[in-house]
Every structure is written in structure tokens, then in C-alpha cells.
Design a protein around this motif. Structure first.
Motif, PDB file in Angstrom:
ATOM      1  N   GLY A  57       0.690  -1.087  -0.035  1.00  0.00           N
ATOM      2  CA  GLY A  57      -0.004  -0.037   0.067  1.00  0.00           C
ATOM      3  C   GLY A  57       0.799   1.235  -0.054  1.00  0.00           C
ATOM      4  N   ARG A  58       0.080   2.647  -0.182  1.00  0.00           N
ATOM      5  CA  ARG A  58       0.766   3.949  -0.047  1.00  0.00           C
ATOM      6  C   ARG A  58       1.220   4.156   1.367  1.00  0.00           C
ATOM      7  N   LEU A  59       2.264   4.785   1.582  1.00  0.00           N
ATOM      8  CA  LEU A  59       2.741   4.963   2.998  1.00  0.00           C
ATOM      9  C   LEU A  59       3.535   6.353   2.879  1.00  0.00           C
ATOM     10  N   ARG A  60       2.582   7.272   3.474  1.00  0.00           N
ATOM     11  CA  ARG A  60       3.104   8.713   3.729  1.00  0.00           C
ATOM     12  C   ARG A  60       3.962   8.890   4.904  1.00  0.00           C
ATOM     13  N   VAL A  61       5.440   9.415   4.650  1.00  0.00           N
ATOM     14  CA  VAL A  61       6.337   9.517   5.699  1.00  0.00           C
ATOM     15  C   VAL A  61       6.940  10.710   5.504  1.00  0.00           C
ATOM     16  N   ASP A  62       7.031  11.648   6.715  1.00  0.00           N
ATOM     17  CA  ASP A  62       7.707  12.798   6.786  1.00  0.00           C
ATOM     18  C   ASP A  62       8.851  13.068   7.523  1.00  0.00           C
ATOM     19  N   VAL A  63       9.829  13.415   7.014  1.00  0.00           N
ATOM     20  CA  VAL A  63      11.217  13.432   7.793  1.00  0.00           C
ATOM     21  C   VAL A  63      12.051  14.772   7.487  1.00  0.00           C
ATOM     22  N   ALA A  67      13.708  -3.079  -1.662  1.00  0.00           N
ATOM     23  CA  ALA A  67      14.183  -4.179  -1.816  1.00  0.00           C
ATOM     24  C   ALA A  67      13.334  -5.164  -0.903  1.00  0.00           C
ATOM     25  N   ARG A  68      13.354  -4.768   0.302  1.00  0.00           N
ATOM     26  CA  ARG A  68      12.595  -5.505   1.496  1.00  0.00           C
ATOM     27  C   ARG A  68      11.129  -5.601   1.241  1.00  0.00           C
ATOM     28  N   TYR A  69      10.611  -4.226   0.961  1.00  0.00           N
ATOM     29  CA  TYR A  69       8.960  -4.122   0.901  1.00  0.00           C
ATOM     30  C   TYR A  69       8.709  -3.446  -0.553  1.00  0.00           C
ATOM     31  N   PRO A  70       8.917  -4.455  -1.627  1.00  0.00           N
ATOM     32  CA  PRO A  70       8.530  -3.840  -2.836  1.00  0.00           C
ATOM     33  C   PRO A  70       6.870  -3.413  -3.244  1.00  0.00           C
ATOM     34  N   ASP A  71       5.960  -4.004  -2.319  1.00  0.00           N
ATOM     35  CA  ASP A  71       4.770  -3.664  -2.533  1.00  0.00           C
ATOM     36  C   ASP A  71       4.275  -2.462  -1.974  1.00  0.00           C
ATOM     37  N   ILE A  72       5.117  -1.704  -1.110  1.00  0.00           N
ATOM     38  CA  ILE A  72       5.196  -0.396  -0.378  1.00  0.00           C
ATOM     39  C   ILE A  72       5.341   0.537  -1.306  1.00  0.00           C
ATOM     40  N   GLN A  73       4.327   1.525  -1.697  1.00  0.00           N
ATOM     41  CA  GLN A  73       4.629   2.972  -2.466  1.00  0.00           C
ATOM     42  C   GLN A  73       4.940   3.998  -1.316  1.00  0.00           C
ATOM     43  N   LEU A  74       6.132   4.386  -1.250  1.00  0.00           N
ATOM     44  CA  LEU A  74       6.597   5.493  -0.430  1.00  0.00           C
ATOM     45  C   LEU A  74       6.326   6.711  -1.030  1.00  0.00           C
ATOM     46  N   ASP A  75       5.491   7.601  -0.412  1.00  0.00           N
ATOM     47  CA  ASP A  75       5.350   9.024  -0.384  1.00  0.00           C
ATOM     48  C   ASP A  75       6.347   9.903   0.787  1.00  0.00           C
ATOM     49  N   LEU A  76       7.558  10.334   0.360  1.00  0.00           N
ATOM     50  CA  LEU A  76       8.579  10.590   1.152  1.00  0.00           C
ATOM     51  C   LEU A  76       8.246  12.370   1.363  1.00  0.00           C
ATOM     52  N   GLY A  77       7.753  12.630   2.331  1.00  0.00           N
ATOM     53  CA  GLY A  77       7.610  14.371   2.543  1.00  0.00           C
ATOM     54  C   GLY A  77       9.015  14.839   3.162  1.00  0.00           C
ATOM     55  N   VAL A  78       9.688  15.898   2.899  1.00  0.00           N
ATOM     56  CA  VAL A  78      10.919  16.380   3.373  1.00  0.00           C
ATOM     57  C   VAL A  78      10.801  17.984   3.498  1.00  0.00           C
ATOM     58  N   SER A  79      10.923  18.048   4.969  1.00  0.00           N
ATOM     59  CA  SER A  79      11.009  19.504   5.650  1.00  0.00           C
ATOM     60  C   SER A  79      11.133  19.450   6.758  1.00  0.00           C
ATOM     61  N   PRO A 136       0.280   8.500  14.441  1.00  0.00           N
ATOM     62  CA  PRO A 136      -0.971   8.643  15.212  1.00  0.00           C
ATOM     63  C   PRO A 136      -1.323   7.086  15.890  1.00  0.00           C
ATOM     64  N   PRO A 137      -2.109   7.384  17.014  1.00  0.00           N
ATOM     65  CA  PRO A 137      -2.427   6.154  17.749  1.00  0.00           C
ATOM     66  C   PRO A 137      -3.138   5.066  16.852  1.00  0.00           C
ATOM     67  N   ASN A 138      -4.222   5.540  16.002  1.00  0.00           N
ATOM     68  CA  ASN A 138      -5.104   4.830  15.397  1.00  0.00           C
ATOM     69  C   ASN A 138      -4.551   4.209  14.270  1.00  0.00           C
ATOM     70  N   ARG A 139      -3.246   4.298  14.061  1.00  0.00           N
ATOM     71  CA  ARG A 139      -2.548   3.491  13.022  1.00  0.00           C
ATOM     72  C   ARG A 139      -1.505   2.417  13.422  1.00  0.00           C
ATOM     73  N   HIS A 140      -1.456   2.129  14.830  1.00  0.00           N
ATOM     74  CA  HIS A 140      -0.648   1.317  15.246  1.00  0.00           C
ATOM     75  C   HIS A 140      -0.741  -0.236  14.875  1.00  0.00           C
ATOM     76  N   LEU A 141      -1.728  -0.551  14.137  1.00  0.00           N
ATOM     77  CA  LEU A 141      -1.843  -1.886  13.684  1.00  0.00           C
ATOM     78  C   LEU A 141      -1.423  -1.954  12.210  1.00  0.00           C
ATOM     79  N   SER A 142      -1.108  -0.917  11.380  1.00  0.00           N
ATOM     80  CA  SER A 142      -0.942  -0.933  10.077  1.00  0.00           C
ATOM     81  C   SER A 142       0.455  -1.646   9.859  1.00  0.00           C
ATOM     82  N   ALA A 143       0.458  -2.874   8.980  1.00  0.00           N
ATOM     83  CA  ALA A 143       1.705  -3.434   8.774  1.00  0.00           C
ATOM     84  C   ALA A 143       2.851  -2.644   7.940  1.00  0.00           C
ATOM     85  N   LYS A 144       2.353  -1.636   7.065  1.00  0.00           N
ATOM     86  CA  LYS A 144       3.233  -0.946   6.257  1.00  0.00           C
ATOM     87  C   LYS A 144       3.982   0.112   7.191  1.00  0.00           C
ATOM     88  N   VAL A 145       3.151   0.639   8.300  1.00  0.00           N
ATOM     89  CA  VAL A 145       3.759   1.572   9.290  1.00  0.00           C
ATOM     90  C   VAL A 145       4.873   0.759   9.960  1.00  0.00           C
TER      91      VAL A 145
END
Length: 306
Positions: free
Chosen positions: A92-98, A116-128, A275-284
């Protein structure tokens, strides 16, 4: 109506504060989001949201419904993950900010390993270097330094950063090498960092035992972005304080010289936050574990107080 989808869209509207922001974050037409929420209200025969031209607010019934929906969706995602082996192959799509330095020096050079480890994760990398609103901006997790102000978020401490005082050789040739922090009060040019959000200015700070010195004279240059700050120090514009992992390559190449090594600065804790409501997400979970492993492998990112 897909009731689960309608619940997800309702929860996103509550978290984003407007139908427009919710639709944008989900990459859906605003009309689709509005239609599903209206259908949900009709099905429940209750008003969940109060709508104005600028934002939506949650009714009392809507707030109670939201609390239960968030828990239900988390349980539903966990059931799907366990049945579809998503723990082994998160997707799935994963939005990360660093922060900018974290992205340039840590994340981007190691992205090939994550992909390579997670080829099925589409990473949206926010940089700021700005602090994002995880809920409002629909961000799955962030890596940030410093103590956390929002105690409602889930945080895992993954490292500590040590600061060093440095200057370029060209600067030292022109202005001399300080032998004590108070030497920086006169005859030197100092570079400080200021927050891009609060505009707070952070003076150069020195600790030795119980002694603490802050250089209070006006800085000739203040910068609000980490890579630009390091660039200004390397360019010889003044004395600055940067993390040891930012400084190590520049020190090795002779582009910077460490000053006053007997004087330290407080360690900066680094957290991966979600966020606490995403603690079970496998991609997170996959990204959090990968980030913790990455930090653990670098001694520059695991400094301990002496």
C-alpha cells in the motif's frame, strides 16, 4: 453503499477538518467523499457533521460514532493483515515525513534496501524541517528530533544525536580559533538556527559539568533549514553547531574543524512518531522497524550522555 469505505471517508473528513482536504489526501473527487458521508448519515438517520463554507465540525453523535469507527477500522485492518499475510509482505501507499538532513544523509542513501525488502509499499516521502500535522495532513509517520509536544501520538525513541561546534578552515584563518565559548562574544561571527514554525532562535549553547554558557550576542546569520545551515558553516560564514552525523564527512575531508571539544551540548532524542489509530498498520510497522534498525547500526546516531 460500501459501508466500510464510507466509514473510512467519514473518519478522514473528521481528521482533516474539511471535505476538500480529506478528498485531496485520499486522491478522490470531493463529490465522492461528500456522497459517501451523506449516504452514511442517511443510513444511520443521524447528523454526523455540521457543515460550513470553511470547515466541518463534528456533532455529538458524530464524535461518538467517530471514536467507535476508528477502533473498528483498526480491528478490521488487523484482521485483513493477519489473513492476507500482510505482515510478511506489507503493501500500500505509505506517507512518511522526515527532516531535510535525515532525508539527505540517511533515508535516501538507504532507500534501495527498504524498497528491496518491501517492494509492495509505495513510499511518499515528505521532506521538510517544518512540523507536520499527522492527522490533518494524513501522514502515516514522521521521524523528528526533540522532545514531543503532542502526548497523544505514539512515539518510539530510535536514537540520540550529539552536537559539535565547528567552523571552516577559511573562517578560522580570518577570525582565529576560539579557546573558550566566551571568545565567541566578540570578534567572531556566529550562525544560529531558527524554527520555521515558531520563529524561535536557538543560540549557541555550551555545557561543561554544571556550567552552561549561551552566546547572547546577535548572530550575524540565522538559518531555518538544516542542510542550508551546514552549507553556511562549510562556506566559512561563521561558527555553528551541527550534529556529529552531519559533520563527520566534512571533518574527514578537512572542510570543517571541530572547536572546543571539551564543551558539549545536550543530546537530541530522535523519535519515529505515528498516530495512535495507525498502530496496527503493517506498512507503518515495517517502516518503523526499518528506521529503528537503520539508526541502531550507526554509532553516530546512538550517542549516550557522558
Amino acid at each position: 453503499m460500501d459501508q466500510i469505505q464510507a466509514m473510512r471517508l467519514f473518519a478522514r473528513v473528521v481528521e482533516a477538518g474539511t471535505f476538500t482536504r480529506a478528498a485531496d489526501s485520499l486522491q478522490l473527487p470531493k463529490g465522492t467523499v461528500t456522497k459517501h458521508v451523506q449516504a452514511l448519515e442517511e443510513r444511520l438517520r443521524v447528523k454526523l457533521l455540521n457543515r460550513t463554507t470553511r470547515r466541518v465540525t463534528v456533532t455529538a453523535d458524530g464524535a461518538a460514532y467517530y471514536d467507535r469507527v476508528v477502533r473498528l477500522l483498526a480491528d478490521f485492518d488487523d484482521i485483513e493483515a493477519s489473513l492476507s499475510q500482510a505482515r510478511a509482505t506489507p503493501r500500500g501507499r505509505l506517507r512518511v515525513d522526515v527532516g531535510t538532513s535525515t532525508a539527505r544523509l540517511l533515508i535516501i542513501p538507504r532507500l534501495a534496501d527498504f524498497q528491496a525488502r518491501y517492494p509492495d509499499i509505495q513510499l511518499d516521502l515528505g521532506v521538510s524541517d517544518r512540523t507536520v500535522d499527522l492527522i490533518g495532513d494524513n501522514v502515516d509517520c514522521v521521524i523528528r528530533g526533540g522532545e514531543l509536544a503532542d502526548q497523544s501520538l505514539v512515539a518510539r525513541r530510535i536514537g540520540n544525536l550529539e552536537f559539535v561546534t565547528v567552523a571552516a578552515p577559511s573562517y578560522l584563518t580570518q577570525y582565529g580559533t576560539p579557546q573558550h565559548p566566551l571568545d565567541l562574544e566578540q570578534g567572531h561571527r556566529n550562525i544560529i538556527y531558527f524554527s520555521p514554525v515558531s520563529m524561535r532562535r536557538y543560540p549557541l549553547e555550551f555545557h561543561r559539568g554544571n556550567e552552561v554558557i549561551e552566546i547572547s550576542n546577535p548572530a550575524q546569520l540565522a538559518v531555518n533549514e538544516a542542510n542550508a545551515y551546514v552549507g553556511a558553516v562549510v562556506a566559512g560564514h561563521g561558527v555553528g553547531q551541527i550534529t556529529s552525523f552531519q559533520a563527520q564527512d566534512h571533518l574527514a575531508r578537512g572542510e570543517l574543524v571541530q572547536l572546543l571539544p571539551e564543551w558539549g551540548q545536550p543530546l537530541l532524542p530522535v523519535y519515529v512518531v505515528y498516530p495512535p489509530n495507525r498502530h496496527l498498520s503493517a506498512k507503518v510497522r515495517a517502516f518503523v522497524d526499518w528506521a529503528a534498525e537503520m539508526f541502531a547500526q550507526d554509532p553516530q546516531l546512538q550517542r549516550s550522555a557522558s
